[in-house]
Design a protein around this motif. Sequence first.
Motif, mmCIF file in Angstrom:
data_model
loop_
_atom_site.group_PDB
_atom_site.id
_atom_site.type_symbol
_atom_site.label_atom_id
_atom_site.label_comp_id
_atom_site.label_asym_id
_atom_site.label_seq_id
_atom_site.Cartn_x
_atom_site.Cartn_y
_atom_site.Cartn_z
ATOM 1 N N PHE A 41 -16.495 -9.278 -3.086
ATOM 2 C CA PHE A 41 -15.456 -8.774 -2.210
ATOM 3 C C PHE A 41 -14.156 -8.605 -2.983
ATOM 4 O O PHE A 41 -13.735 -9.525 -3.701
ATOM 5 C CB PHE A 41 -15.219 -9.719 -1.030
ATOM 6 N N LEU A 42 -13.519 -7.468 -2.806
ATOM 7 C CA LEU A 42 -12.171 -7.239 -3.300
ATOM 8 C C LEU A 42 -11.262 -7.147 -2.083
ATOM 9 O O LEU A 42 -11.359 -6.211 -1.282
ATOM 10 C CB LEU A 42 -12.111 -5.956 -4.125
ATOM 11 N N VAL A 43 -10.424 -8.175 -1.915
ATOM 12 C CA VAL A 43 -9.536 -8.269 -0.757
ATOM 13 C C VAL A 43 -8.193 -7.664 -1.152
ATOM 14 O O VAL A 43 -7.580 -8.093 -2.135
ATOM 15 C CB VAL A 43 -9.368 -9.729 -0.313
ATOM 16 N N THR A 44 -7.729 -6.665 -0.389
ATOM 17 C CA THR A 44 -6.545 -5.906 -0.785
ATOM 18 C C THR A 44 -5.413 -6.029 0.237
ATOM 19 O O THR A 44 -5.594 -6.576 1.331
ATOM 20 C CB THR A 44 -6.891 -4.418 -0.936
ATOM 21 N N ASP A 45 -4.269 -5.468 -0.137
ATOM 22 C CA ASP A 45 -3.121 -5.476 0.780
ATOM 23 C C ASP A 45 -3.116 -4.264 1.705
ATOM 24 O O ASP A 45 -2.194 -4.078 2.492
ATOM 25 C CB ASP A 45 -1.808 -5.568 0.008
ATOM 26 N N GLY A 46 -4.126 -3.394 1.601
ATOM 27 C CA GLY A 46 -4.231 -2.240 2.491
ATOM 28 C C GLY A 46 -5.480 -2.331 3.334
ATOM 29 O O GLY A 46 -6.304 -3.231 3.153
ATOM 30 N N GLY A 82 3.992 -1.908 6.860
ATOM 31 C CA GLY A 82 3.571 -0.523 6.827
ATOM 32 C C GLY A 82 3.306 -0.039 5.416
ATOM 33 O O GLY A 82 3.711 -0.664 4.432
ATOM 34 N N ALA A 83 2.615 1.086 5.325
ATOM 35 C CA ALA A 83 2.352 1.710 4.025
ATOM 36 C C ALA A 83 3.483 2.662 3.674
ATOM 37 O O ALA A 83 4.064 3.310 4.543
ATOM 38 C CB ALA A 83 1.032 2.467 4.061
ATOM 39 N N GLY A 84 3.788 2.753 2.393
ATOM 40 C CA GLY A 84 4.746 3.740 1.927
ATOM 41 C C GLY A 84 4.095 5.104 1.811
ATOM 42 O O GLY A 84 2.868 5.234 1.781
ATOM 43 N N GLU A 85 4.918 6.137 1.756
ATOM 44 C CA GLU A 85 4.447 7.501 1.565
ATOM 45 C C GLU A 85 5.394 8.222 0.622
ATOM 46 O O GLU A 85 6.622 8.169 0.813
ATOM 47 C CB GLU A 85 4.400 8.270 2.882
ATOM 48 N N ILE A 86 4.846 8.888 -0.377
ATOM 49 C CA ILE A 86 5.659 9.683 -1.288
ATOM 50 C C ILE A 86 4.948 11.001 -1.579
ATOM 51 O O ILE A 86 3.729 11.078 -1.571
ATOM 52 C CB ILE A 86 5.962 8.949 -2.615
ATOM 53 N N GLY A 118 -5.131 16.375 -1.641
ATOM 54 C CA GLY A 118 -3.984 15.952 -2.435
ATOM 55 C C GLY A 118 -3.540 14.526 -2.202
ATOM 56 O O GLY A 118 -2.629 14.048 -2.881
ATOM 57 N N GLY A 119 -4.160 13.821 -1.243
ATOM 58 C CA GLY A 119 -3.706 12.477 -0.894
ATOM 59 C C GLY A 119 -4.516 11.380 -1.558
ATOM 60 O O GLY A 119 -5.745 11.458 -1.661
ATOM 61 N N ILE A 120 -3.816 10.337 -2.003
ATOM 62 C CA ILE A 120 -4.439 9.151 -2.600
ATOM 63 C C ILE A 120 -3.822 7.924 -1.938
ATOM 64 O O ILE A 120 -2.596 7.791 -1.888
ATOM 65 C CB ILE A 120 -4.190 9.086 -4.119
ATOM 66 N N TYR A 121 -4.657 7.054 -1.411
ATOM 67 C CA TYR A 121 -4.183 5.806 -0.791
ATOM 68 C C TYR A 121 -4.401 4.677 -1.787
ATOM 69 O O TYR A 121 -5.539 4.410 -2.188
ATOM 70 C CB TYR A 121 -4.944 5.550 0.504
ATOM 71 N N VAL A 122 -3.317 4.037 -2.185
ATOM 72 C CA VAL A 122 -3.368 3.035 -3.249
ATOM 73 C C VAL A 122 -3.113 1.645 -2.677
ATOM 74 O O VAL A 122 -2.131 1.430 -1.947
ATOM 75 C CB VAL A 122 -2.323 3.348 -4.340
ATOM 76 N N MET A 123 -3.998 0.711 -3.031
ATOM 77 C CA MET A 123 -3.894 -0.682 -2.602
ATOM 78 C C MET A 123 -3.892 -1.584 -3.827
ATOM 79 O O MET A 123 -4.441 -1.223 -4.878
ATOM 80 C CB MET A 123 -5.090 -1.064 -1.719
ATOM 81 N N ALA A 124 -3.312 -2.760 -3.676
ATOM 82 C CA ALA A 124 -3.376 -3.777 -4.729
ATOM 83 C C ALA A 124 -4.367 -4.856 -4.324
ATOM 84 O O ALA A 124 -4.425 -5.266 -3.158
ATOM 85 C CB ALA A 124 -1.998 -4.396 -4.960
ATOM 86 N N VAL A 125 -5.147 -5.315 -5.298
ATOM 87 C CA VAL A 125 -6.086 -6.407 -5.047
ATOM 88 C C VAL A 125 -5.321 -7.699 -4.845
ATOM 89 O O VAL A 125 -4.415 -8.030 -5.616
ATOM 90 C CB VAL A 125 -7.084 -6.546 -6.217
ATOM 91 N N PRO A 127 0.829 -1.206 0.000
ATOM 92 C CA PRO A 127 0.000 0.000 0.000
ATOM 93 C C PRO A 127 0.869 1.263 0.000
ATOM 94 O O PRO A 127 1.990 1.256 0.521
ATOM 95 C CB PRO A 127 -0.821 -0.114 1.276
ATOM 96 N N LEU A 128 0.307 2.330 -0.566
ATOM 97 C CA LEU A 128 1.105 3.527 -0.789
ATOM 98 C C LEU A 128 0.227 4.776 -0.668
ATOM 99 O O LEU A 128 -0.806 4.877 -1.327
ATOM 100 C CB LEU A 128 1.726 3.470 -2.190
ATOM 101 N N PHE A 129 0.646 5.707 0.180
ATOM 102 C CA PHE A 129 0.044 7.032 0.213
ATOM 103 C C PHE A 129 0.810 7.921 -0.761
ATOM 104 O O PHE A 129 2.033 8.084 -0.639
ATOM 105 C CB PHE A 129 0.111 7.648 1.608
ATOM 106 N N ILE A 130 0.099 8.483 -1.713
ATOM 107 C CA ILE A 130 0.679 9.405 -2.673
ATOM 108 C C ILE A 130 0.131 10.793 -2.381
ATOM 109 O O ILE A 130 -1.086 10.994 -2.339
ATOM 110 C CB ILE A 130 0.331 9.003 -4.116
ATOM 111 N N TYR A 131 1.020 11.759 -2.179
ATOM 112 C CA TYR A 131 0.610 13.139 -1.927
ATOM 113 C C TYR A 131 0.984 13.994 -3.132
ATOM 114 O O TYR A 131 2.162 14.094 -3.489
ATOM 115 C CB TYR A 131 1.287 13.681 -0.666
#
Length: 430
Positions: free
Chosen positions: A322-327, A413-417, A304-311, A43-47
């Motif tokens: 159901f879509l089960v994600t890594d976030g 943990g989630a990444g942040e950029i 400005g923030g987007i939280y991105v998860m992978a299915v 998972p990734l927080f993109i700002y």
Amino acid sequence: MPAEPMAATLAETLVARQFKVAGADLHAGGLPIRELAARHGTPLFIYDGGVMRASYRALAQALGGFAHIHYSVKANPAPAVIALFASEGADVEIASIGEYRAARAAGVGPERVLFAGPAKRVSELEAVIAEGIGEIHVESYEEIARVAAIGDRLGTPVRVSIRVNPVAAAQGGAMRMGGKPAPFGFDEEDLENVVAAVKAQRSLDLRGVHLFAGTQILDADVLLSQWRHAIDVAGRVAVMADTPLKTIDLGGGLGIPYFQGDGTLDLAKIAQAVPDLLQLLRSHPLLAEARPVVEPGRFLAGPGGIYVMAVNASKLSRGTRFLVTDGGMHHHLAASGNLGQVIKRDYPIVAPARMDVSDKSAATVVGPLCTPLDTLARKTDLPALVADDLIAVLQSGAYGKSASPSGFLSQPGAGEILVENGSVTVIAAA
């Protein structure tokens, strides 16, 4: 007759207003989210730095010189985000020594920092008074005595403002912070005693007042009513203290739309009210030189923030997809509805690498935790997604990673950029 066109969803409106779409791809900061996820993991927080700057500039323009902006670090304490707003001209508001350190690491001078919060520890007060602080907003009689004792010991006058728990008539917003018994500040009806207690301390320099009546306010009339009440309270405190005030902290609470049907705070209405607010200040002889302050957090950082998860998996259970994600809620508690929502509602969600797909159906988006609370969408329309496809939660720049139970079940943990004009600053690795 031709069918009426369907109204845009909140997600579609936000994408059109804040971001760029090219083909199938949603972009942030000039780069496709698909590419950022591949490079930095999920998972990734993109700002998106450009969106954050736009939020700041729109508010600063609306305020028209009436009030100075202090970024509320609690919304997103990433030093890169703090530095971005500081570069735009914002000062900061903090609620802990950790946030003080983050602000200083971001290059913010100590004189640009306001320190509020109901339970400041003695060690925190000692540190900021010794190293320098713009103002401390006192919230209890014990705190008045502690700050005064530290100032006496260090031989340092300490600038303070009185945080006020306003009367019920001044309340508004999704989460009301005053008008009832509360740990925040002094009750408005006790101000005469509070002013006397501050004035009795030779090391305390009474600068002003601080009111924070509510959060997530979308109605400009509510906000303006609170600001007028704050000016009224400041005038009464100035008379009680028999001294001109320098600061009127109007609080934060400026909201952003999270749910379908939410409106957008009307900045034009705020701009129209500025001349009257300035006249209200100038008409009081002890407030004529006071500087109003607003301390937004989510309004500046959230859009400005987007939280991105992978299915991880797509599965059907008794008619529900159901879509089960890594976030999940361990990174983004607010989006799960477990950070103040009474009625669980879905944040705006999109498939950032399938933006060109119009065929969508209802899905429930869940994370990897062994609890049904780990649900980020209960019924949101998404394309037919499979493992490794991406899901993005919009409006995620505030109260995300740092406001979530990241240690629960010891998940990664989630990444942040921070991304701006195609340049990436890594805040934390996934």
